[in-house]
Every structure is written in C-alpha cells, then in structure tokens.
Write a protein that holds these residues in place. Structure first.
Motif, PDB file in Angstrom:
ATOM      1  N   MET A 193      68.248-131.412  60.909  1.00 51.76           N
ATOM      2  CA  MET A 193      67.461-130.190  60.899  1.00 51.76           C
ATOM      3  C   MET A 193      66.161-130.481  61.634  1.00 51.76           C
ATOM      4  O   MET A 193      65.425-131.386  61.268  1.00 51.76           O
ATOM      5  N   THR A 194      65.906-129.714  62.648  1.00 52.24           N
ATOM      6  CA  THR A 194      64.652-129.886  63.361  1.00 52.24           C
ATOM      7  C   THR A 194      63.519-129.363  62.493  1.00 52.24           C
ATOM      8  O   THR A 194      63.743-128.826  61.418  1.00 52.24           O
ATOM      9  N   SER A 195      62.335-129.494  62.955  1.00 53.63           N
ATOM     10  CA  SER A 195      61.171-129.067  62.192  1.00 53.63           C
ATOM     11  C   SER A 195      61.320-127.626  61.730  1.00 53.63           C
ATOM     12  O   SER A 195      61.590-126.730  62.520  1.00 53.63           O
ATOM     13  N   SER A 196      61.180-127.420  60.445  1.00 57.97           N
ATOM     14  CA  SER A 196      61.276-126.081  59.853  1.00 57.97           C
ATOM     15  C   SER A 196      60.446-126.079  58.579  1.00 57.97           C
ATOM     16  O   SER A 196      59.737-127.036  58.288  1.00 57.97           O
ATOM     17  N   ASN A 197      60.556-125.013  57.821  1.00 57.41           N
ATOM     18  CA  ASN A 197      59.800-124.895  56.585  1.00 57.41           C
ATOM     19  C   ASN A 197      60.688-125.151  55.377  1.00 57.41           C
ATOM     20  O   ASN A 197      61.832-124.697  55.325  1.00 57.41           O
ATOM     21  N   ILE A 198      60.126-125.868  54.415  1.00 56.34           N
ATOM     22  CA  ILE A 198      60.766-126.100  53.120  1.00 56.34           C
ATOM     23  C   ILE A 198      59.755-125.683  52.059  1.00 56.34           C
ATOM     24  O   ILE A 198      58.575-126.022  52.154  1.00 56.34           O
ATOM     25  N   LYS A 208      53.153-114.293  54.022  1.00 54.00           N
ATOM     26  CA  LYS A 208      54.392-115.050  53.827  1.00 54.00           C
ATOM     27  C   LYS A 208      54.548-116.167  54.865  1.00 54.00           C
ATOM     28  O   LYS A 208      53.988-116.110  55.958  1.00 54.00           O
ATOM     29  N   ILE A 209      55.320-117.165  54.470  1.00 50.08           N
ATOM     30  CA  ILE A 209      55.620-118.304  55.332  1.00 50.08           C
ATOM     31  C   ILE A 209      56.461-117.810  56.506  1.00 50.08           C
ATOM     32  O   ILE A 209      57.413-117.053  56.330  1.00 50.08           O
ATOM     33  N   SER A 210      56.087-118.257  57.700  1.00 53.18           N
ATOM     34  CA  SER A 210      56.856-117.873  58.879  1.00 53.18           C
ATOM     35  C   SER A 210      57.090-119.105  59.740  1.00 53.18           C
ATOM     36  O   SER A 210      56.139-119.832  60.023  1.00 53.18           O
ATOM     37  N   PRO A 211      58.309-119.369  60.119  1.00 55.85           N
ATOM     38  CA  PRO A 211      59.517-118.643  59.749  1.00 55.85           C
ATOM     39  C   PRO A 211      59.880-118.896  58.286  1.00 55.85           C
ATOM     40  O   PRO A 211      59.397-119.847  57.662  1.00 55.85           O
ATOM     41  N   ILE A 212      60.743-118.037  57.771  1.00 62.27           N
ATOM     42  CA  ILE A 212      61.201-118.149  56.386  1.00 62.27           C
ATOM     43  C   ILE A 212      61.781-119.550  56.180  1.00 62.27           C
ATOM     44  O   ILE A 212      62.498-120.063  57.042  1.00 62.27           O
ATOM     45  N   PRO A 213      61.473-120.173  55.047  1.00 65.20           N
ATOM     46  CA  PRO A 213      62.037-121.512  54.784  1.00 65.20           C
ATOM     47  C   PRO A 213      63.561-121.505  54.844  1.00 65.20           C
ATOM     48  O   PRO A 213      64.195-120.534  54.434  1.00 65.20           O
ATOM     49  N   LYS A 214      64.128-122.575  55.354  1.00 69.04           N
ATOM     50  CA  LYS A 214      65.575-122.739  55.357  1.00 69.04           C
ATOM     51  C   LYS A 214      66.049-123.330  54.033  1.00 69.04           C
ATOM     52  O   LYS A 214      67.202-123.184  53.660  1.00 69.04           O
ATOM     53  N   ILE A 215      65.117-124.010  53.338  1.00 69.96           N
ATOM     54  CA  ILE A 215      65.456-124.713  52.102  1.00 69.96           C
ATOM     55  C   ILE A 215      64.369-124.458  51.064  1.00 69.96           C
ATOM     56  O   ILE A 215      63.177-124.483  51.383  1.00 69.96           O
ATOM     57  N   ILE A 216      64.811-124.246  49.820  1.00 68.32           N
ATOM     58  CA  ILE A 216      63.890-124.157  48.689  1.00 68.32           C
ATOM     59  C   ILE A 216      64.320-125.208  47.673  1.00 68.32           C
ATOM     60  O   ILE A 216      65.502-125.324  47.349  1.00 68.32           O
TER      61      ILE A 216
END
Length: 141
Positions: free
Chosen positions: A1-6, A50-58
């Motif tokens: 997974m490339t850089s994203s939001n958790i 809100k977090i952008s982009p939406i987290p892929k994982i919680i």
C-alpha cells in the motif's frame, strides 16, 4: 500500500504511542490519524474537517471506555463512501457480544493487542505486509 491514510480509534495513550512507534520503526509510509472515541472518528470521516483522502484502513478498539465501536462500525457500513474501508478491531479485552457484532459488520479482522511494545512492532509488521499485498480501489474520494 502506497502512502495513504489510516485512522486509529483508541483512547489508551500507551497503546497509541506503541502503534506510533511501531509505524515509525517499520517505516510505514501511511499517515496515522488519531481519534479518541467514535464521535471524534466520525467527524474525521464525515465532519467539516474530514480526512482527505478517506482512510483505506481503520484500526479500532471497540471495547475501550467511551468508544462505541459497534455504533461507529454500523455507520461506516451503511455510508456509501465509507463502507469499503478495511476495519480491523484490535482489542485487549474479550467481549463475545462485541466480537460477534463486529464480525457481522464485515470487519477485516478481530485481533488481540500485543501487550509489549516489542510485540507491537512484530504485530504491525505482519499487518503491513498484508496491507501491501492486497488491492485497494484507485478511486479518489
């Protein structure tokens, strides 16, 4: 997974520090956002800021005091833009009612928190390996 939001939903400060340290030690490139309860997490998912982009994982501890994790999971699963988020329940306590409810809400996994910080690194290293081999939608939200 490339850089994203958790998004991590947990109000235990020592557990949060262990997670942050494990992410740093492993070199997880994702941005870790922190919420102490379900209301704060919901605002981070759907509020004005809100977090952008939406987290892929919680990652959520549904058994912590002041965290109504089942309520949060239910709201996520019926929301069109959030329902595909991977949700992992990571908890220290056994609660069969919450476990069954979470599994019925299609969580990605129900796991026990590691008790020591050295085990936390190993634990998140395994999860990170999993996150890096699965496919996520490339759709931007």
């Amino acid at each position: 997974m490339t850089s994203s939001n958790i998004l991590l939903v947990d109000n235990c400060s020592s557990d949060v520090e262990n997670v942050k340290n494990a992410f740093s030690e492993i070199g997880i490139k994702s941005t870790l956002h922190l919420a102490q309860n379900d209301a704060e997490a919901w605002l981070m998912l759907q509020g004005e800021n809100k977090i952008s982009p939406i987290p892929k994982i919680i990652l959520i501890d549904i058994n912590e005091e002041s965290v109504n994790g089942i309520k949060l999971l239910s709201k996520i699963r019926i929301h069109p833009a959030l329902k595909s988020i991977l949700v992992f329940v990571i908890t220290r306590t056994d609660n069969e009612v919450n476990k069954a409810a979470a599994l019925n809400l299609n969580i990605a996994g129900y796991m026990h928190k590691p008790f020591e910080s050295t085990n936390t690194t190993d634990f998140f290293s395994i999860l990170n390996d999993y996150w890096n081999i699965i496919e996520f939608s490339s759709e931007k939200k």
